[in-house]
Design an enzyme around this catalytic site. Structure first.
Site, PDB file in Angstrom:
ATOM      1  N   GLU A   1       0.839  -1.201   0.000  1.00 24.87           N
ATOM      2  CA  GLU A   1       0.000   0.000   0.000  1.00 24.87           C
ATOM      3  C   GLU A   1       0.875   1.253   0.000  1.00 24.87           C
ATOM      4  O   GLU A   1       2.094   1.172   0.168  1.00 24.87           O
ATOM      5  CB  GLU A   1      -0.925  -0.010   1.215  1.00 24.87           C
ATOM      6  CG  GLU A   1      -0.177  -0.020   2.540  1.00 24.87           C
ATOM      7  CD  GLU A   1      -0.966   0.627   3.655  1.00 24.87           C
ATOM      8  OE1 GLU A   1      -1.265   1.833   3.509  1.00 24.87           O
ATOM      9  OE2 GLU A   1      -1.261  -0.055   4.654  1.00 24.87           O
TER      10      GLU A   1
ATOM     11  N   LYS B   1      -6.000  10.279   0.759  1.00 21.82           N
ATOM     12  CA  LYS B   1      -6.047   8.923   1.286  1.00 21.82           C
ATOM     13  C   LYS B   1      -7.179   8.200   0.557  1.00 21.82           C
ATOM     14  O   LYS B   1      -8.352   8.533   0.736  1.00 21.82           O
ATOM     15  CB  LYS B   1      -6.299   8.976   2.791  1.00 21.82           C
ATOM     16  CG  LYS B   1      -6.176   7.639   3.506  1.00 21.82           C
ATOM     17  CD  LYS B   1      -6.387   7.833   5.005  1.00 21.82           C
ATOM     18  CE  LYS B   1      -6.328   6.515   5.744  1.00 21.82           C
ATOM     19  NZ  LYS B   1      -6.626   6.692   7.186  1.00 21.82           N
TER      20      LYS B   1
ATOM     21  N   VAL C   1      -5.393   0.161   2.705  1.00 23.78           N
ATOM     22  CA  VAL C   1      -5.507  -1.299   2.572  1.00 23.78           C
ATOM     23  C   VAL C   1      -6.676  -1.631   1.653  1.00 23.78           C
ATOM     24  O   VAL C   1      -6.559  -2.461   0.741  1.00 23.78           O
ATOM     25  CB  VAL C   1      -5.674  -1.964   3.953  1.00 23.78           C
ATOM     26  CG1 VAL C   1      -6.055  -3.435   3.797  1.00 23.78           C
ATOM     27  CG2 VAL C   1      -4.389  -1.837   4.765  1.00 23.78           C
TER      28      VAL C   1
ATOM     29  N   ASP D   1     -18.472   3.644  12.911  1.00 29.69           N
ATOM     30  CA  ASP D   1     -17.199   3.871  12.208  1.00 29.69           C
ATOM     31  C   ASP D   1     -16.477   2.530  12.062  1.00 29.69           C
ATOM     32  O   ASP D   1     -15.823   2.049  12.997  1.00 29.69           O
ATOM     33  CB  ASP D   1     -16.346   4.865  12.983  1.00 29.69           C
ATOM     34  CG  ASP D   1     -15.158   5.372  12.156  1.00 29.69           C
ATOM     35  OD1 ASP D   1     -14.858   4.750  11.118  1.00 29.69           O
ATOM     36  OD2 ASP D   1     -14.535   6.374  12.567  1.00 29.69           O
TER      37      ASP D   1
ATOM     38  N   SER E   1     -13.912   0.427   9.393  1.00 28.18           N
ATOM     39  CA  SER E   1     -12.996   0.615   8.272  1.00 28.18           C
ATOM     40  C   SER E   1     -13.465  -0.143   7.035  1.00 28.18           C
ATOM     41  O   SER E   1     -13.914  -1.296   7.111  1.00 28.18           O
ATOM     42  CB  SER E   1     -11.592   0.144   8.652  1.00 28.18           C
ATOM     43  OG  SER E   1     -10.743   0.131   7.528  1.00 28.18           O
ATOM     44  N   ALA E   2     -13.304   0.506   5.882  1.00 26.49           N
ATOM     45  CA  ALA E   2     -13.609  -0.149   4.610  1.00 26.49           C
ATOM     46  C   ALA E   2     -12.666  -1.315   4.335  1.00 26.49           C
ATOM     47  O   ALA E   2     -12.962  -2.183   3.508  1.00 26.49           O
ATOM     48  CB  ALA E   2     -13.530   0.859   3.465  1.00 26.49           C
ATOM     49  N   ASP E   3     -11.515  -1.357   5.045  1.00 28.01           N
ATOM     50  CA  ASP E   3     -10.590  -2.474   4.869  1.00 28.01           C
ATOM     51  C   ASP E   3     -11.295  -3.806   5.096  1.00 28.01           C
ATOM     52  O   ASP E   3     -11.046  -4.788   4.378  1.00 28.01           O
ATOM     53  CB  ASP E   3      -9.419  -2.370   5.857  1.00 28.01           C
ATOM     54  CG  ASP E   3      -8.552  -1.141   5.638  1.00 28.01           C
ATOM     55  OD1 ASP E   3      -8.779  -0.417   4.648  1.00 28.01           O
ATOM     56  OD2 ASP E   3      -7.649  -0.915   6.465  1.00 28.01           O
TER      57      ASP E   3
ATOM     58  N   LYS F   1      -4.768  -2.500  14.083  1.00 31.96           N
ATOM     59  CA  LYS F   1      -4.143  -1.437  14.870  1.00 31.96           C
ATOM     60  C   LYS F   1      -4.766  -1.389  16.268  1.00 31.96           C
ATOM     61  O   LYS F   1      -6.001  -1.410  16.415  1.00 31.96           O
ATOM     62  CB  LYS F   1      -4.294  -0.093  14.158  1.00 31.96           C
ATOM     63  CG  LYS F   1      -3.554  -0.038  12.814  1.00 31.96           C
ATOM     64  CD  LYS F   1      -3.685   1.313  12.171  1.00 31.96           C
ATOM     65  CE  LYS F   1      -2.932   1.380  10.844  1.00 31.96           C
ATOM     66  NZ  LYS F   1      -3.600   0.653   9.759  1.00 31.96           N
TER      67      LYS F   1
END
Length: 706
Positions: A43, A106, A126, A158, A160-162, A179
């Site tokens: 990435e 981003k 990612v 919230d 993450s789209a990951d 993380k």
């Protein structure tokens, strides 16, 4: 690959015909993907948003070198000036990393179209990297840590789209877990919902790491003890077609792991600062990482760099094992080839090295009028009838079977006498995939020639060609998968061509397009460029070249297709060179046929370079990087009997030599000799050609370089 190829309806074709590629793949990466060598995606938000300068640039370069040291190829993915880049040059890494670059966005899925259309720069997250890696066929991806469900995700939603993209893209991601600024248990639950296989790496207790620390308190469902075990599961996931990814959670090396209490306190303080400053959305992760680095006085950054390097090494080792595994499932075989003279020889390659041809089967009924005063007035004329096999695809298949010995032909004929006759012209292995239709009669053309042999009228019935369908192509997917090349003519419809190119893309098989006719030469170029780019060879005449260039939006002057003095007229030849160069920027090998003048080839490489290796694989890296133009002039032939199949025979000779790894000039020489035999034959395909004792197989044609 969609099992049922989506149909490109006429209402959308005007957009598709103007679609151009938005992805630039670095040549060594493209070559590696085609030859199934190990590639690891990386990435770029680590460069643009994840680390301060110069640590970001140094780490990016070091991570790429680690992957190379493990005998894999790094593919850092980013967006520069609206172009999606798979593989970056050192200069491009600097552009993304330098501190004065405040314009990088981003980029996740939601941002991609905006950034590309506005010609902006972007570091792919990612999620964004997963999408692009899957687009181009990279199966393994290394990163630091993935995103997840935020600690207050049950309130803010919230997530993450990951995590979503891991459920959509069959790519294996090597990361140090999630993380630790996130809610790890909820993240693992969400991954399960998305159907993502999660495994720890070399952890007998299946401990799931927490980025800065080796344990999070959560466990993974599975554990991979070695790179080969991980590769086995990745390969199984791909073969099952599950379309979801795999998360391989590798803990940070122990000497770089942080104290759990220290990092948790730093995260708590950073979260409070984010709340105070109202930092939310996609800005919160880079903000938190930056503040944690400040609070820990740089120790968290050192840990971050260490775990990224470790993940890259593991990912490369897995990619190498995956490449070995794929290679072992396609063992080398032998293919016995009989020449037209009956001599046997053996060639070695992956899966028999058998070309596939897809196209029309036609019966040509030629009436030569014996009377002098031919007029279209309803009168009866005496004539001589000759019957020949025809159809560009069929001619090429028959000629390859005689020149090379092995070829598979996909076509349709009617259940009638003409269909039976056409099948007798092909050997059993060649006609195995020719389908007999009860619904329509065999395609046919009736040619009316005057006494001097000039054609005055052609009428035909080719409705049966519509029965060459995407479903028929998919039914024969296995032979396409194993083919060194797929040759197709323009007598088949757009949906069928799209399916061929989709399968060729899936299996990294080069496609060879024979345009057939200036009225049909445009057909494949109505498809998206993601499919068009799988056409690696085209063999148009100048009429057809102009049509193709127009489809690709050529805006300069076009060469006169009726001229016969291209070699002597410098202005005319310069015009031809310009349009050929333009098309060559889109299609890797452009072969312009100029009738009695000869052949003009544009490609990256010289006349002594091969485009196939000795194992029958298309390998562009065998060529030089410099585009060259090669003019091969023909020698005069005194006794020409029939010109209708000369071009098809030339293509057949060129392909027959090409897939054996012979140099370009030898391929042209074999093509010229095959064309000569067709010109001296009464039928489009010569009754006999020549065996490999003929000097054309060893002596290259004379070439002029430009």
């Amino acid at each position: 690959m969609f099992r049922s190829f989506r149909r490109f309806h006429s209402s959308s074709r005007r957009y598709l015909s103007s679609y151009s590629s938005l992805i630039d793949i670095k040549p060594n990466i493209l070559t590696a993907l085609r030859s199934h060598r190990p590639v690891v995606a990386l990435e770029s938000t680590i460069i643009t948003h994840g680390m301060p300068y110069p640590h970001n640039l140094e780490t990016a370069a070091e991570v790429e070198e680690i992957i190379r040291q493990e005998n894999a190829i790094p593919a850092t993915i980013a967006i520069l000036n609206g172009r999606i880049k798979v593989g970056l040059s050192p200069e491009e890494l600097v552009v993304l990393a330098r501190p004065d670059n405040q314009q990088s966005v981003k980029v996740s899925r939601r941002d991609m179209a905006y950034v590309v259309s506005n010609q902006m720069n972007g570091g792919t997250t990612v999620a964004g990297t997963l999408i692009i890696a899957n687009m181009v066929g990279i199966n393994v991806f290394a990163t630091g840590g993935i995103g997840g469900v935020h600690r207050d995700g049950n309130v803010t939603m919230d997530v993450s789209a990951d995590l979503v993209e891991l459920g959509r893209n069959p790519v294996a991601v090597v990361a140090s877990g999630v993380k630790s600024i996130l809610d790890i248990p909820k993240t693992l639950e969400f991954l399960e919902t998305q159907g993502v296989c999660v495994a720890s790496y070399q952890s007998s207790n299946k401990d799931f790491p927490a980025f800065y620390t080796r344990k999070s308190g959560s466990t993974a469902p599975y554990n991979f003890a070695s790179p080969s075990e991980a590769a086995e599961v990745i390969n199984g996931n791909l073969n099952l077609g599950l379309r979801s990814g795999i998360l391989i959670a590798a803990p940070v090396p122990e000497e770089w792991a942080m104290n759990e209490d220290e990092i948790n306190l730093a995260i708590k303080n950073a979260l409070e600062l984010a709340e105070t400053n109202d930092i939310r959305g996609k800005e919160i992760t880079p903000f938190l990482l930056s503040k944690i680095a400040e609070i820990t006085k740089g120790r968290s950054l050192d840990t971050n760099i260490a775990l990224i390097k470790n993940n890259a090494k593991i990912a490369a080792q897995i990619a190498v094992e995956l490449a070995k595994l794929k290679a072992s499932t396609q063992p080398e075989k032998k293919c016995e080839i009989k020449s037209s003279a009956g001599n046997d020889f053996v060639v070695s390659d992956r899966s028999n090295k058998v070309p596939v041809v897809v196209g029309a089967s036609v019966i040509d009924l030629s009436y030569t009028i014996a009377d002098d005063d031919l007029k279209f007035n309803g009168a009866t004329y005496h004539s001589k009838l000759q019957t020949f096999g025809g159809g560009v695809g069929r001619n090429i298949a028959e000629a390859i079977s005689k020149l090379y010995g092995c070829v598979h032909f996909i076509s349709v004929v009617g259940n009638d006498q003409n269909g039976d006759y056409l099948k007798t012209l092909l050997p059993p292995d060649c006609r195995r995939y020719v389908v007999t239709s009860e619904a329509k009669s065999t395609a046919s053309f009736i040619l009316i020639l005057d006494r001097s042999g000039d054609c005055k009228l052609i009428v035909g019935n080719t409705e049966i060609n519509n029965y060459i369908t995407p479903e028929l192509i998919i039914k024969n997917e296995k032979i396409i998968q194993r083919a060194p090349v797929v040759v197709f003519d323009a007598n088949i419809n757009l949906d069928c061509i799209g399916t061929i190119l989709e399968l060729c893309s899936k299996y990294n098989v080069p496609a060879f397009f024979e345009p057939t006719d200036m009225r049909k030469a445009h057909i494949p170029f109505e498809l998206p460029y993601t499919l068009i780019k799988q056409i690696k060879f085209i063999s148009p005449n100048i009429h057809e070249l102009n049509v193709i260039a127009k489809c690709l939006r050529y805006e300069d002057d076009y060469p006169d297709p009726t001229a016969d003095n291209y070699v002597s007229d410098k202005k005319l030849f310069a015009s031809l060179m310009r349009v050929t160069k333009f098309v060559n920027e889109k299609i890797e090998n452009v072969i312009v046929t100029m009738g009695p003048i000869g052949i003009l080839i544009a490609r990256r490489g010289n006349a002594k370079d091969s485009v196939y290796d000795q194992n029958g694989r298309y390998v562009p890296e065998l060529c030089t990087n410099e585009r060259q133009f090669h003019l091969y002039e023909t020698k005069r032939i005194e006794e020409i009997v029939n010109v209708s199949g000369a071009g098809d025979s030339w293509t057949s000779g060129f392909v027959s030599a090409m897939v054996q790894g012979l140099p370009e000039d030898v391929c042209v020489s074999v093509g010229f000799e095959a064309s000569k035999r067709a010109l001296m034959s009464s039928s489009p395909v010569a009754t006999e050609y020549f065996d490999q004792n003929n000097s054309c197989w060893s002596n290259g044609a004379e070439v002029k370089n430009f």
